[in-house]
Design an enzyme around this catalytic site. Structure first.
Site, PDB file in Angstrom:
ATOM      1  N   SER A 222       0.849  -1.191   0.000  1.00  0.00           N
ATOM      2  CA  SER A 222       0.000   0.000   0.000  1.00  0.00           C
ATOM      3  C   SER A 222       0.879   1.233   0.000  1.00  0.00           C
ATOM      4  O   SER A 222       2.102   1.138   0.136  1.00  0.00           O
ATOM      5  CB  SER A 222      -0.906   0.012   1.233  1.00  0.00           C
ATOM      6  OG  SER A 222      -0.188   0.528   2.332  1.00  0.00           O
ATOM      7  N   LYS A 223       0.248   2.388  -0.129  1.00  0.00           N
ATOM      8  CA  LYS A 223       1.049   3.610  -0.236  1.00  0.00           C
ATOM      9  C   LYS A 223       1.785   3.935   1.058  1.00  0.00           C
ATOM     10  O   LYS A 223       2.693   4.741   1.075  1.00  0.00           O
ATOM     11  CB  LYS A 223       0.197   4.792  -0.700  1.00  0.00           C
ATOM     12  CG  LYS A 223      -0.923   5.176   0.231  1.00  0.00           C
ATOM     13  CD  LYS A 223      -1.542   6.476  -0.262  1.00  0.00           C
ATOM     14  CE  LYS A 223      -2.654   6.978   0.626  1.00  0.00           C
ATOM     15  NZ  LYS A 223      -3.913   6.249   0.466  1.00  0.00           N
TER      16      LYS A 223
END
Ligand code: GLU
Length: 451
Positions: A222-223
């Site tokens: 994920s970011k």
């Protein structure tokens, strides 16, 4: 490249030419996963001599900003993923921002009303499913039949059209032939296929790319995970071609198992059928390693151009530094660098007297001998040396070793530490020559005096 594309279009005159799109929703980040989706679309378009379209899915008004768009466009450009239609370049099927396509969506929605496939309920507009299984033709997963059981909302009660509707309408209106996107959209495809049929269209061929897992564990990257944003690599002076090369291997590999691929090899070899079925694991170390390979292989002039901004950022060039000197430094450092971002630490002692010293390595040298005595012997001889050049310095160290019954290594370790504060670095004699007699002697004197 242009010639190649024209030839390929002529050869495949009978089949409609490939049109693919990258359809990001601007979030303010350019995630590695999105970049890989963009890259696979780009590679496929270039491989087939087709058209690569950039379409901005900016229907989330709260979140989409100019700045978010900028991040995306800068990231795409940095990676060298040029688009044939889309923002800034235009094209025959625009506008390429969903926020500007309201009329088109209304027109298509009307078609669904006319054929009884859309109806209103509780203020929203619903799509009536066919009740038949939808066939999803996917090059990676094979053909899958899925029954979409329930009607679903296509326009919310506030009048805003839902993702499924606008995504399919745009793919139809923009004549998209292949939808290459993340596997997280696989579950949407039966809805999408239903919509294509309701509009009387043959659905495109799908290619749902497996997820990218984080370095450790089984979760999707994920970011928030370290190393997951393209802009981070850009800031750290990674070479965009290295990042692109690494990304292309995340879920795809050429049959010959090569890893370093030029852009033309990449586009030539890329096939959708070569995409792995298994999830890909992101490996930041491997990316850094590949980046190092690229840096060391750069033609010297190119390397210099890319290194200059890094030297400037580190304030190494704030004073009056001669171009020749900079070039000599870069020439001996290139083959040793692990990446351009290392320049700030690796090259500091060439440009400043205030460079970091690795005390641990000094302790180690001191335990193994008498580095101060070796440094003094070398200093005395170095002052007298005719020409302060690598070969002469090498001969000098050999003479000193012979005369004092020492190993050359003892001189090398002591002097290297004195002039650079490190136990590793570029080739020793070249390093001394580049630093020059004055700097070398001054630093040796300082060391000898300080103790
Ligand atoms: N806007 C969607 C996304 O960013 C695009 C999905 C698609 O490619 O169809 O995930």
């Amino acid at each position: 490249m242009r010639l190649e594309r024209r030839e390929m279009t002529q050869n495949s005159a009978a089949t409609p030419s490939v049109r693919v799109r990258f359809a990001p929703s601007p979030t303010g980040f350019f995630h590695i996963g999105s970049a890989r989706t963009a890259l696979f679309n780009w590679l496929y378009a270039r491989h087939c001599g087709g058209t690569f379209i950039l379409r901005i899915e900016d229907t989330d008004k709260e979140r989409d900003t100019e700045e978010a768009l900028r991040v995306l466009i800068d990231g795409m450009r940095w990676l060298g993923l040029d688009w044939d239609e889309g923002p800034a370049v235009g094209g025959d099927f625009g506008p390429y921002f969903q926020s500007q396509r309201g009329d088109i969506y209304r027109e298509y929605l009307q078609k669904l009303h006319n054929t009884g496939r859309a109806y209103e309920k509780d203020g929203a507009v619903w799509f009536r499913v066919s009740g038949k299984p939808a066939l999803i033709r996917d090059v990676i997963r094979g053909d899958v039949s899925r029954l979409e059981e329930k009607d679903f909302v296509i326009v919310r009660s506030d009048g805003s059209p839902v993702f499924h509707l606008v995504n399919v309408v745009d793919d139809i209106a923009m004549r998209i032939t292949h939808v290459i996107r993340g596997e997280d959209h696989l579950s949407n495809s039966s809805k999408h296929v239903e919509l294509f049929h309701a509009f009387g269209q043959t659905p495109p061929i799908f290619a749902h790319i497996p997820l990218i897992l984080k370095t450790v564990g089984s979760g999707k990257m994920s970011k928030r995970d370290s190393g997951s944003l393209v802009e981070e690599y850009r800031r750290r002076h990674f070479l965009p071609e290295a990042v692109r090369n690494y990304l292309c291997l995340l879920g795809w590999s050429p049959k010959n198992d090569r890893e370093i691929l030029s852009p033309s090899e990449m586009t030539q070899l890329f096939e959708l059928s070569g995409i792995n079925h298994n999830n890909a694991r992101f490996d930041e170390k491997k990316l850094a390693h590949m980046n190092g390979e690229y840096v060391r292989r750069l033609p010297f002039d190119d390397f210099c151009c890319r290194a200059m901004p890094v030297l400037q950022e580190a304030h190494f060039l704030d004073g009056d530094v001669a171009a020749d000197y900079i070039h000599s430094v870069l020439r001996i450092c290139q083959e040793k660098l692990r990446g351009l971002e290392d320049i700030g630490t690796f090259c500091a002692y060439f440009f400043s007297e205030n460079f970091p010293r690795d005390e641990k390595s000094w302790e180690k040298i001191s335990r193994g001998g008498e580095p101060l005595a070796r440094a003094s012997e070398f200093l005395r001889a170095a002052r007298e040396l005719d020409e302060f050049a690598a070969e002469n310095l090498e001969a000098l160290v050999q003479q000193l070793a012979d005369a004092h019954g020492r190993k050359t290594g003892e001189y090398i370790h002591a002097v290297r530490y004195a002039v650079s504060g490190q136990s590793v670095g570029p080739g020793f004699y070249a390093l001394l020559q580049v630093l020059g007699r004055e700097r070398v002697c001054r630093r040796l004197e300082a060391l000898v005096k300080s103790t």
